[in-house]
Write a protein that holds these residues in place. Sequence first.
Motif, PDB file in Angstrom:
ATOM      1  N   GLU A 141       0.839  -1.197   0.000  1.00 45.75           N
ATOM      2  CA  GLU A 141       0.000   0.000   0.000  1.00 45.75           C
ATOM      3  C   GLU A 141       0.878   1.252   0.000  1.00 45.75           C
ATOM      4  O   GLU A 141       1.828   1.342   0.769  1.00 45.75           O
ATOM      5  CB  GLU A 141      -0.915   0.021   1.221  1.00 45.75           C
ATOM      6  N   PHE A 155       1.266   4.015   1.411  1.00 41.03           N
ATOM      7  CA  PHE A 155       1.160   4.953   2.528  1.00 41.03           C
ATOM      8  C   PHE A 155       2.328   5.934   2.494  1.00 41.03           C
ATOM      9  O   PHE A 155       2.216   7.072   2.917  1.00 41.03           O
ATOM     10  CB  PHE A 155       1.143   4.171   3.847  1.00 41.03           C
ATOM     11  N   TYR A 156       3.469   5.443   2.013  1.00 40.65           N
ATOM     12  CA  TYR A 156       4.604   6.292   1.658  1.00 40.65           C
ATOM     13  C   TYR A 156       5.190   5.712   0.383  1.00 40.65           C
ATOM     14  O   TYR A 156       4.718   4.671  -0.105  1.00 40.65           O
ATOM     15  CB  TYR A 156       5.635   6.377   2.791  1.00 40.65           C
ATOM     16  N   GLN A 214      -1.708  -0.922   9.459  1.00 42.09           N
ATOM     17  CA  GLN A 214      -1.864   0.417   8.932  1.00 42.09           C
ATOM     18  C   GLN A 214      -1.260   1.362   9.951  1.00 42.09           C
ATOM     19  O   GLN A 214      -1.739   1.462  11.075  1.00 42.09           O
ATOM     20  CB  GLN A 214      -3.336   0.758   8.696  1.00 42.09           C
ATOM     21  N   GLY A 273       0.461   5.076  11.483  1.00 42.75           N
ATOM     22  CA  GLY A 273       0.196   6.512  11.489  1.00 42.75           C
ATOM     23  C   GLY A 273      -0.866   6.931  12.484  1.00 42.75           C
ATOM     24  O   GLY A 273      -2.046   6.609  12.317  1.00 42.75           O
ATOM     25  N   PRO A 277      -3.109  10.037  10.651  1.00 41.08           N
ATOM     26  CA  PRO A 277      -4.068   9.591   9.629  1.00 41.08           C
ATOM     27  C   PRO A 277      -5.194   8.724  10.180  1.00 41.08           C
ATOM     28  O   PRO A 277      -6.273   8.666   9.590  1.00 41.08           O
ATOM     29  CB  PRO A 277      -3.190   8.791   8.648  1.00 41.08           C
ATOM     30  N   SER A 278      -4.963   8.060  11.306  1.00 37.39           N
ATOM     31  CA  SER A 278      -6.009   7.195  11.853  1.00 37.39           C
ATOM     32  C   SER A 278      -7.227   7.986  12.290  1.00 37.39           C
ATOM     33  O   SER A 278      -8.341   7.448  12.338  1.00 37.39           O
ATOM     34  CB  SER A 278      -5.463   6.388  13.038  1.00 37.39           C
ATOM     35  N   TYR A 330      -8.253   1.304   9.993  1.00 43.57           N
ATOM     36  CA  TYR A 330      -7.300   0.823  10.989  1.00 43.57           C
ATOM     37  C   TYR A 330      -7.849  -0.402  11.723  1.00 43.57           C
ATOM     38  O   TYR A 330      -7.109  -1.328  12.042  1.00 43.57           O
ATOM     39  CB  TYR A 330      -6.949   1.944  11.967  1.00 43.57           C
ATOM     40  N   TYR A 334      -5.495   4.684  15.964  1.00 41.47           N
ATOM     41  CA  TYR A 334      -4.365   3.788  15.744  1.00 41.47           C
ATOM     42  C   TYR A 334      -4.018   3.049  17.036  1.00 41.47           C
ATOM     43  O   TYR A 334      -3.879   1.815  17.053  1.00 41.47           O
ATOM     44  CB  TYR A 334      -3.148   4.565  15.252  1.00 41.47           C
ATOM     45  N   ARG A 380      10.377   4.998   7.795  1.00 36.71           N
ATOM     46  CA  ARG A 380       9.287   5.698   7.119  1.00 36.71           C
ATOM     47  C   ARG A 380       9.629   7.178   7.022  1.00 36.71           C
ATOM     48  O   ARG A 380      10.076   7.787   7.996  1.00 36.71           O
ATOM     49  CB  ARG A 380       7.992   5.502   7.911  1.00 36.71           C
ATOM     50  N   SER A 419       7.526  13.960   1.121  1.00 42.01           N
ATOM     51  CA  SER A 419       6.472  13.418   1.992  1.00 42.01           C
ATOM     52  C   SER A 419       5.648  14.555   2.588  1.00 42.01           C
ATOM     53  O   SER A 419       6.048  15.709   2.624  1.00 42.01           O
ATOM     54  CB  SER A 419       7.101  12.607   3.099  1.00 42.01           C
TER      55      SER A 419
END
Length: 328
Positions: free
Chosen positions: A34, A36-37, A89, A91, A94-95, A102, A154, A190, A328
């Motif tokens: 995925e 995500f980054y 997942q 972060g 973002p959660s 999540y 999260y 990350r 980012s």
Amino acid sequence: MQILVTGGAGFIGGHLAERFVRDGHDVVVVDNLEPFYDLDIKRHNIDNGRKVAEESDGSYEFIEGDVRDGDFVTELVADADYVYHQAAQAGVRPSVQNPRKYDEINVGGTLNLLDACRDKGIERFVMASSSSVYGVPQYLPYDEQHPTTPVSPYGASKLAAERYACSYAEVYDFPAVALRYFTVYGPRMRPNMAISNFVSRCINGDPPIIYGDGAQTRDFTYIEDIIEANVTLLDEDAADGEAINIGSTDNIEIKTLAMEIRDQLAPDIELVYEDRHDADAEHTHADTSKARDLIEYEPEHTIREGVSKFVEWYRQNREWYEPLVRDS
């Protein structure tokens, strides 16, 4: 033996898979890739795993797939002796925007693996939990008896996942361990983490950005210490059924961390402050005495030693890693 590493193209999972292969084990890595980054970082992890396999007695196989797919997970686990569950997942911030995702990945995906591992009868299930399960500190450092009151979706999802793992250990006599990581950093980390951003910005003449007043403290844990804790669990069964802290030797204020990186790389730059995010923890600091007692865990890297090693790695890998950080 065959070791399944979920999330094995990610930061921690990638380092863990490499170590197992280097030690002569047969490793199967699964990751859903995925974005995500930037996925180039994950592709580097996969390439590194394959290169290590060419130079060692271990083997490395990558499979693209998702732990939310129960049938897929059952097939994956069928040949595994050990499962190291790093897929999640990530972060905190973002959660807040998408808590159900999540829950689906971090809780539902973990349950799929637990069911498959229980039915197969594997040697041990080791999962990545997080210091985010603690929430607002009532005292520091956190020990495992501290109340778990996460303040982000999260953190809530990681707490639910580890509780399932520990309950399976209790009611099904199932060998499961949850490791509560405290802010892991190091090569190929990350790109949206504080240390990578501070280093990248300072090297390029940009000011480090601090969210809040910088008085927040973090227990940053170097990746090599995290890997050693995981590897120990191939042989050590004293931690089965337990959730244990895996942290560092000290903690540091975010402002102090930014200043030390700034002073080392770009001493003339001023720090920049922006509004703090509500979901961010105010303080984290691990009491690792339980890990020391159960698995003889002794972290070797102070934050200053670990950051120096990361800066050295960053300079050597700047050509491919840096654009991913700066975008980012």
